[in-house]
Scaffold this motif. Structure first.
Motif, PDB file in Angstrom:
ATOM      1  N   HIS A   1       0.832  -1.209   0.000  1.00  0.00           N
ATOM      2  CA  HIS A   1       0.000   0.000   0.000  1.00  0.00           C
ATOM      3  C   HIS A   1       0.867   1.260   0.000  1.00  0.00           C
ATOM      4  CE1 HIS A   1      -3.023  -2.940   1.370  1.00  0.00           C
ATOM      5  NE2 HIS A   1      -3.838  -2.166   0.682  1.00  0.00           N
ATOM      6  N   LEU A   2       1.928   1.252   0.778  1.00  0.00           N
ATOM      7  CA  LEU A   2       2.816   2.413   0.832  1.00  0.00           C
ATOM      8  C   LEU A   2       3.552   2.588  -0.492  1.00  0.00           C
ATOM      9  CD1 LEU A   2       3.951   4.711   2.539  1.00  0.00           C
ATOM     10  CD2 LEU A   2       5.706   3.134   3.337  1.00  0.00           C
ATOM     11  N   LEU A   3       4.024   1.507  -1.077  1.00  0.00           N
ATOM     12  CA  LEU A   3       4.706   1.585  -2.371  1.00  0.00           C
ATOM     13  C   LEU A   3       3.758   2.127  -3.438  1.00  0.00           C
ATOM     14  CD1 LEU A   3       7.265   0.999  -4.040  1.00  0.00           C
ATOM     15  CD2 LEU A   3       6.316  -1.267  -4.486  1.00  0.00           C
ATOM     16  N   LYS A   4       2.524   1.644  -3.445  1.00  0.00           N
ATOM     17  CA  LYS A   4       1.536   2.103  -4.434  1.00  0.00           C
ATOM     18  C   LYS A   4       1.231   3.587  -4.251  1.00  0.00           C
ATOM     19  CE  LYS A   4      -2.831   0.678  -6.479  1.00  0.00           C
ATOM     20  NZ  LYS A   4      -3.924  -0.307  -6.419  1.00  0.00           N
ATOM     21  N   LYS A   5       1.201   4.036  -2.998  1.00  0.00           N
ATOM     22  CA  LYS A   5       0.905   5.445  -2.709  1.00  0.00           C
ATOM     23  C   LYS A   5       2.064   6.352  -3.122  1.00  0.00           C
ATOM     24  CE  LYS A   5       0.139   8.521   1.216  1.00  0.00           C
ATOM     25  NZ  LYS A   5       0.102   8.609   2.673  1.00  0.00           N
ATOM     26  N   LYS A   6       3.291   5.957  -2.775  1.00  0.00           N
ATOM     27  CA  LYS A   6       4.446   6.840  -2.977  1.00  0.00           C
ATOM     28  C   LYS A   6       5.098   6.680  -4.354  1.00  0.00           C
ATOM     29  CE  LYS A   6       5.242   7.771   1.756  1.00  0.00           C
ATOM     30  NZ  LYS A   6       5.989   8.702   2.520  1.00  0.00           N
ATOM     31  N   HIS A   7       4.999   5.493  -4.960  1.00  0.00           N
ATOM     32  CA  HIS A   7       5.635   5.239  -6.253  1.00  0.00           C
ATOM     33  C   HIS A   7       4.697   4.404  -7.135  1.00  0.00           C
ATOM     34  CE1 HIS A   7       9.375   6.767  -4.592  1.00  0.00           C
ATOM     35  NE2 HIS A   7       9.179   5.980  -3.544  1.00  0.00           N
ATOM     36  N   PRO A   8       3.597   4.994  -7.607  1.00  0.00           N
ATOM     37  CA  PRO A   8       2.592   4.225  -8.352  1.00  0.00           C
ATOM     38  C   PRO A   8       3.111   3.586  -9.645  1.00  0.00           C
ATOM     39  CG  PRO A   8       2.073   6.567  -8.402  1.00  0.00           C
ATOM     40  CD  PRO A   8       3.215   6.395  -7.454  1.00  0.00           C
ATOM     41  N   LYS A   9       4.003   4.255 -10.371  1.00  0.00           N
ATOM     42  CA  LYS A   9       4.519   3.670 -11.617  1.00  0.00           C
ATOM     43  C   LYS A   9       5.343   2.419 -11.322  1.00  0.00           C
ATOM     44  CE  LYS A   9       4.710   7.722 -14.592  1.00  0.00           C
ATOM     45  NZ  LYS A   9       5.582   8.591 -15.396  1.00  0.00           N
ATOM     46  N   LEU A  10       6.198   2.494 -10.317  1.00  0.00           N
ATOM     47  CA  LEU A  10       7.006   1.343  -9.934  1.00  0.00           C
ATOM     48  C   LEU A  10       6.105   0.204  -9.466  1.00  0.00           C
ATOM     49  CD1 LEU A  10       9.690  -0.059  -9.369  1.00  0.00           C
ATOM     50  CD2 LEU A  10       9.740   1.122  -7.151  1.00  0.00           C
ATOM     51  N   TYR A  11       5.081   0.544  -8.686  1.00  0.00           N
ATOM     52  CA  TYR A  11       4.140  -0.476  -8.210  1.00  0.00           C
ATOM     53  C   TYR A  11       3.459  -1.174  -9.397  1.00  0.00           C
ATOM     54  CZ  TYR A  11       0.382  -2.849  -5.881  1.00  0.00           C
ATOM     55  OH  TYR A  11      -0.468  -3.832  -5.457  1.00  0.00           O
ATOM     56  N   ASN A  12       3.022  -0.403 -10.379  1.00  0.00           N
ATOM     57  CA  ASN A  12       2.353  -0.983 -11.551  1.00  0.00           C
ATOM     58  C   ASN A  12       3.297  -1.897 -12.343  1.00  0.00           C
ATOM     59  OD1 ASN A  12      -0.112   0.198 -11.031  1.00  0.00           O
ATOM     60  ND2 ASN A  12       0.357   2.030 -12.207  1.00  0.00           N
ATOM     61  N   HIS A  13       4.557  -1.483 -12.494  1.00  0.00           N
ATOM     62  CA  HIS A  13       5.525  -2.333 -13.200  1.00  0.00           C
ATOM     63  C   HIS A  13       5.748  -3.641 -12.449  1.00  0.00           C
ATOM     64  CE1 HIS A  13       6.645   0.321 -16.447  1.00  0.00           C
ATOM     65  NE2 HIS A  13       6.844   1.324 -15.597  1.00  0.00           N
ATOM     66  N   LEU A  14       5.876  -3.569 -11.130  1.00  0.00           N
ATOM     67  CA  LEU A  14       6.089  -4.784 -10.347  1.00  0.00           C
ATOM     68  C   LEU A  14       4.845  -5.674 -10.359  1.00  0.00           C
ATOM     69  CD1 LEU A  14       8.149  -3.345  -7.366  1.00  0.00           C
ATOM     70  CD2 LEU A  14       8.971  -4.821  -9.210  1.00  0.00           C
ATOM     71  N   SER A  15       3.657  -5.067 -10.373  1.00  0.00           N
ATOM     72  CA  SER A  15       2.419  -5.852 -10.461  1.00  0.00           C
ATOM     73  C   SER A  15       2.377  -6.645 -11.758  1.00  0.00           C
ATOM     74  CB  SER A  15       1.191  -4.944 -10.394  1.00  0.00           C
ATOM     75  OG  SER A  15       1.018  -4.432  -9.112  1.00  0.00           O
ATOM     76  N   LYS A  16       2.808  -6.026 -12.842  1.00  0.00           N
ATOM     77  CA  LYS A  16       2.846  -6.724 -14.126  1.00  0.00           C
ATOM     78  C   LYS A  16       3.932  -7.795 -14.131  1.00  0.00           C
ATOM     79  CE  LYS A  16       1.030  -2.845 -16.735  1.00  0.00           C
ATOM     80  NZ  LYS A  16       1.337  -1.765 -17.683  1.00  0.00           N
ATOM     81  N   THR A  17       5.069  -7.493 -13.536  1.00  0.00           N
ATOM     82  CA  THR A  17       6.173  -8.453 -13.503  1.00  0.00           C
ATOM     83  C   THR A  17       5.793  -9.707 -12.724  1.00  0.00           C
ATOM     84  OG1 THR A  17       7.806  -6.682 -13.654  1.00  0.00           O
ATOM     85  CG2 THR A  17       8.580  -8.786 -12.782  1.00  0.00           C
ATOM     86  N   PHE A  18       5.181  -9.515 -11.544  1.00  0.00           N
ATOM     87  CA  PHE A  18       4.824 -10.646 -10.693  1.00  0.00           C
ATOM     88  C   PHE A  18       3.405 -11.166 -10.953  1.00  0.00           C
ATOM     89  CE2 PHE A  18       8.122  -8.530  -8.041  1.00  0.00           C
ATOM     90  CZ  PHE A  18       9.050  -9.552  -8.105  1.00  0.00           C
ATOM     91  N   ARG A  19       2.680 -10.488 -11.837  1.00  0.00           N
ATOM     92  CA  ARG A  19       1.314 -10.874 -12.215  1.00  0.00           C
ATOM     93  C   ARG A  19       0.381 -11.001 -11.019  1.00  0.00           C
ATOM     94  NH1 ARG A  19       2.935 -15.382 -16.665  1.00  0.00           N
ATOM     95  NH2 ARG A  19       3.925 -13.943 -18.091  1.00  0.00           N
ATOM     96  N   GLN A  20       0.473 -10.018 -10.128  1.00  0.00           N
ATOM     97  CA  GLN A  20      -0.462  -9.961  -9.000  1.00  0.00           C
ATOM     98  C   GLN A  20      -0.494  -8.547  -8.437  1.00  0.00           C
ATOM     99  OE1 GLN A  20       0.681 -12.373  -5.639  1.00  0.00           O
ATOM    100  NE2 GLN A  20       2.774 -12.453  -6.352  1.00  0.00           N
ATOM    101  N   ASP A  21      -1.632  -8.207  -7.871  1.00  0.00           N
ATOM    102  CA  ASP A  21      -1.823  -6.914  -7.234  1.00  0.00           C
ATOM    103  C   ASP A  21      -1.841  -7.155  -5.731  1.00  0.00           C
ATOM    104  OD1 ASP A  21      -2.563  -4.437  -6.295  1.00  0.00           O
ATOM    105  OD2 ASP A  21      -4.296  -4.222  -7.604  1.00  0.00           O
ATOM    106  N   MET A  22      -0.731  -6.885  -5.072  1.00  0.00           N
ATOM    107  CA  MET A  22      -0.599  -7.209  -3.656  1.00  0.00           C
ATOM    108  C   MET A  22      -1.576  -6.431  -2.784  1.00  0.00           C
ATOM    109  SD  MET A  22       1.370  -9.687  -3.230  1.00  0.00           S
ATOM    110  CE  MET A  22       1.477  -9.631  -1.456  1.00  0.00           C
ATOM    111  N   THR A  23      -1.984  -5.238  -3.195  1.00  0.00           N
ATOM    112  CA  THR A  23      -2.947  -4.503  -2.380  1.00  0.00           C
ATOM    113  C   THR A  23      -4.289  -5.222  -2.366  1.00  0.00           C
ATOM    114  OG1 THR A  23      -3.499  -3.065  -4.245  1.00  0.00           O
ATOM    115  CG2 THR A  23      -1.846  -2.254  -2.691  1.00  0.00           C
ATOM    116  N   GLU A  24      -4.686  -5.802  -3.501  1.00  0.00           N
ATOM    117  CA  GLU A  24      -5.936  -6.569  -3.531  1.00  0.00           C
ATOM    118  C   GLU A  24      -5.814  -7.852  -2.727  1.00  0.00           C
ATOM    119  OE1 GLU A  24      -7.646  -7.239  -7.349  1.00  0.00           O
ATOM    120  OE2 GLU A  24      -7.515  -5.137  -7.911  1.00  0.00           O
ATOM    121  N   VAL A  25      -4.652  -8.493  -2.786  1.00  0.00           N
ATOM    122  CA  VAL A  25      -4.436  -9.719  -2.022  1.00  0.00           C
ATOM    123  C   VAL A  25      -4.571  -9.426  -0.534  1.00  0.00           C
ATOM    124  CG1 VAL A  25      -2.709 -11.451  -1.374  1.00  0.00           C
ATOM    125  CG2 VAL A  25      -2.977 -10.797  -3.768  1.00  0.00           C
TER     126      VAL A  25
END
Length: 75
Positions: free
Chosen positions: A20-44
């Motif tokens: 949640h903190l990563l998504k808030k402070k660095h949304p582009k990086l969070y989106n790239h990592l979500s695509k890389t790992f194929r999961q949205d950790m905030t939803e999990v």
């Protein structure tokens, strides 16, 4: 970080431990990592919430920054 591999390792650790903190402070990086790992950790985490402890405004921030909650993640 001193090189690309170290940056990726630290960013990945942040993605899984404090999404949640990563998504808030660095949304582009969070989106790239979500695509890389194929999961949205905030939803999990939101679908399986842990029992939440009440955090006071003047308590240390749970993100581990060392700042008071009101000056860090509450904003």
């Amino acid at each position: 970080t001193t090189n690309r591999q170290e940056f990726f390792a630290l960013a990945s650790e942040y993605f899984f431990e404090r999404p949640h903190l990563l998504k808030k402070k660095h949304p582009k990086l969070y989106n790239h990592l979500s695509k890389t790992f194929r999961q949205d950790m905030t939803e999990v985490l939101d679908s399986n919430p842990l029992p939440k402890k009440e955090i006071g405004r003047n308590d240390p921030c749970p993100c581990g920054s060392g700042q008071k909650y009101k000056k860090c993640c509450l904003e």
